[in-house]
Design an enzyme around this catalytic site. Sequence first.
Site, mmCIF file in Angstrom:
data_model
loop_
_atom_site.group_PDB
_atom_site.id
_atom_site.type_symbol
_atom_site.label_atom_id
_atom_site.label_comp_id
_atom_site.label_asym_id
_atom_site.label_seq_id
_atom_site.Cartn_x
_atom_site.Cartn_y
_atom_site.Cartn_z
ATOM 1 N N ARG A 1 -0.250 -21.370 18.771
ATOM 2 C CA ARG A 1 0.722 -20.507 18.132
ATOM 3 C C ARG A 1 0.052 -19.858 16.897
ATOM 4 O O ARG A 1 0.653 -18.555 16.657
ATOM 5 C CB ARG A 1 1.821 -21.509 17.754
ATOM 6 C CG ARG A 1 3.393 -20.455 17.948
ATOM 7 C CD ARG A 1 4.608 -21.596 17.518
ATOM 8 N NE ARG A 1 4.920 -22.253 18.632
ATOM 9 C CZ ARG A 1 5.775 -21.830 19.839
ATOM 10 N NH1 ARG A 1 5.878 -20.619 19.487
ATOM 11 N NH2 ARG A 1 6.097 -22.447 20.810
ATOM 12 N N ARG B 1 9.321 -15.282 21.194
ATOM 13 C CA ARG B 1 8.227 -16.240 20.621
ATOM 14 C C ARG B 1 8.880 -16.900 19.512
ATOM 15 O O ARG B 1 9.491 -16.080 18.735
ATOM 16 C CB ARG B 1 6.993 -15.740 20.464
ATOM 17 C CG ARG B 1 6.492 -15.003 21.908
ATOM 18 C CD ARG B 1 6.102 -15.924 22.758
ATOM 19 N NE ARG B 1 5.042 -17.049 22.366
ATOM 20 C CZ ARG B 1 4.604 -18.058 22.925
ATOM 21 N NH1 ARG B 1 5.145 -18.312 23.919
ATOM 22 N NH2 ARG B 1 3.909 -18.940 22.326
ATOM 23 N N ILE B 2 8.725 -18.196 19.384
ATOM 24 C CA ILE B 2 8.940 -18.762 18.100
ATOM 25 C C ILE B 2 7.810 -18.329 16.939
ATOM 26 O O ILE B 2 6.496 -18.575 17.615
ATOM 27 C CB ILE B 2 9.328 -20.303 18.089
ATOM 28 C CG1 ILE B 2 10.493 -20.459 18.964
ATOM 29 C CG2 ILE B 2 9.329 -20.934 16.897
ATOM 30 C CD1 ILE B 2 10.793 -21.963 19.338
ATOM 31 N N LEU B 3 8.418 -17.973 15.901
ATOM 32 C CA LEU B 3 7.127 -17.470 14.881
ATOM 33 C C LEU B 3 6.702 -18.452 14.228
ATOM 34 O O LEU B 3 7.575 -19.336 13.611
ATOM 35 C CB LEU B 3 7.539 -16.179 14.409
ATOM 36 C CG LEU B 3 7.746 -14.888 15.192
ATOM 37 C CD1 LEU B 3 8.586 -13.842 14.474
ATOM 38 C CD2 LEU B 3 6.153 -14.342 15.787
ATOM 39 N N HIS C 1 20.155 -11.625 17.606
ATOM 40 C CA HIS C 1 20.597 -12.991 18.452
ATOM 41 C C HIS C 1 21.672 -12.881 19.167
ATOM 42 O O HIS C 1 22.751 -12.319 18.515
ATOM 43 C CB HIS C 1 20.236 -13.935 17.410
ATOM 44 C CG HIS C 1 20.436 -15.271 18.419
ATOM 45 N ND1 HIS C 1 19.601 -15.935 19.009
ATOM 46 C CD2 HIS C 1 21.585 -16.367 18.565
ATOM 47 C CE1 HIS C 1 20.056 -17.157 19.631
ATOM 48 N NE2 HIS C 1 21.418 -17.151 19.229
HETATM 49 C C1 GAR Z 1 19.306 -9.406 23.875
HETATM 50 O O1 GAR Z 1 20.310 -9.823 24.477
HETATM 51 C C2 GAR Z 1 18.712 -10.188 22.808
HETATM 52 O O2 GAR Z 1 19.857 -10.287 21.821
HETATM 53 C C3 GAR Z 1 18.101 -11.497 23.193
HETATM 54 O O3 GAR Z 1 17.462 -11.030 24.265
HETATM 55 C C4 GAR Z 1 17.864 -9.913 24.902
HETATM 56 C C5 GAR Z 1 16.674 -8.799 24.962
HETATM 57 O O4 GAR Z 1 17.388 -7.682 25.750
HETATM 58 N N1 GAR Z 1 17.397 -11.931 22.270
HETATM 59 C C6 GAR Z 1 17.299 -13.509 22.029
HETATM 60 O O5 GAR Z 1 17.692 -14.281 22.878
HETATM 61 C C7 GAR Z 1 16.394 -13.861 20.814
HETATM 62 N N2 GAR Z 1 16.368 -15.267 20.693
HETATM 63 P P1 GAR Z 1 16.414 -6.515 25.825
HETATM 64 O O6 GAR Z 1 14.857 -6.675 25.779
HETATM 65 O O7 GAR Z 1 16.920 -5.679 26.897
HETATM 66 O O8 GAR Z 1 16.457 -5.980 24.271
#
Ligand code: GAR
Length: 199
Positions: free
Chosen positions: A69, A95-97, A113
């Site tokens: 990582r 990815r977890i940073l 989120h």
């Molecule tokens: C979105 O719903 C975002 O909130 C989520 O992934 C999706 C990406 O959609 N993010 C996470 O879950 C982060 N932990 P996109 O690629 O179409 O923007």
Amino acid sequence: MKNIVILISGEGSNMAAIVRAAKSEQWGARFGSRIAAVVSNRPDAGGLAFAAAEGIVTAVVPHKEFPTRESFDAALAKAVDAHAPTLVVLAGFMRILTPEFVTRYEGRLLNIHPSLLPAFAGLHTHRRAIEAGCRVAGATVHQVTSELDHGPILDQAVVPVLPGDSADLLAQRVLSQEHKLYPRAIAAWLARTVAVSDG
Ligand code: GAR
């Protein structure tokens, strides 16, 4: 010029919404900002083609090619720093940073989120919200700290959970709000109408 670097892993629909808002709301003239680059950890991320078609520089740092990582994050930081970012935007970056990466961009690293944090940090947020019997769900834009899906909340959007909802239906309803929420939160950050103090 305030450079914005957007990190994606997949479809990039939030990134596309941000790019469109930056254009239609004239972020360049209003905030002196521009979308400088879109960086993905996956070569097959759908959003890369959209960004390239918009004339935005794209880069791929494939996480699978790095043994740890730490080594991946160091390469990612190098790709990001090549664009001298004022703001780094995680838009579906899965990815977890490492704490080192987060500290490097402290105060200028945002994430979206798909839940009403602090509820449902982590994965499978929509299924978990339905199973918990929530009547509302939503999305949160927050500053990133080294604690996963925590950090000061800048803005949220709320949607109803409807009878008979599946995780997919709820995800679509939330995502369509994310596309308004994230550009709004970034514009507020750039305009400094939102600020974090004492965490
Ligand atoms: C979105 O719903 C975002 O909130 C989520 O992934 C999706 C990406 O959609 N993010 C996470 O879950 C982060 N932990 P996109 O690629 O179409 O923007």
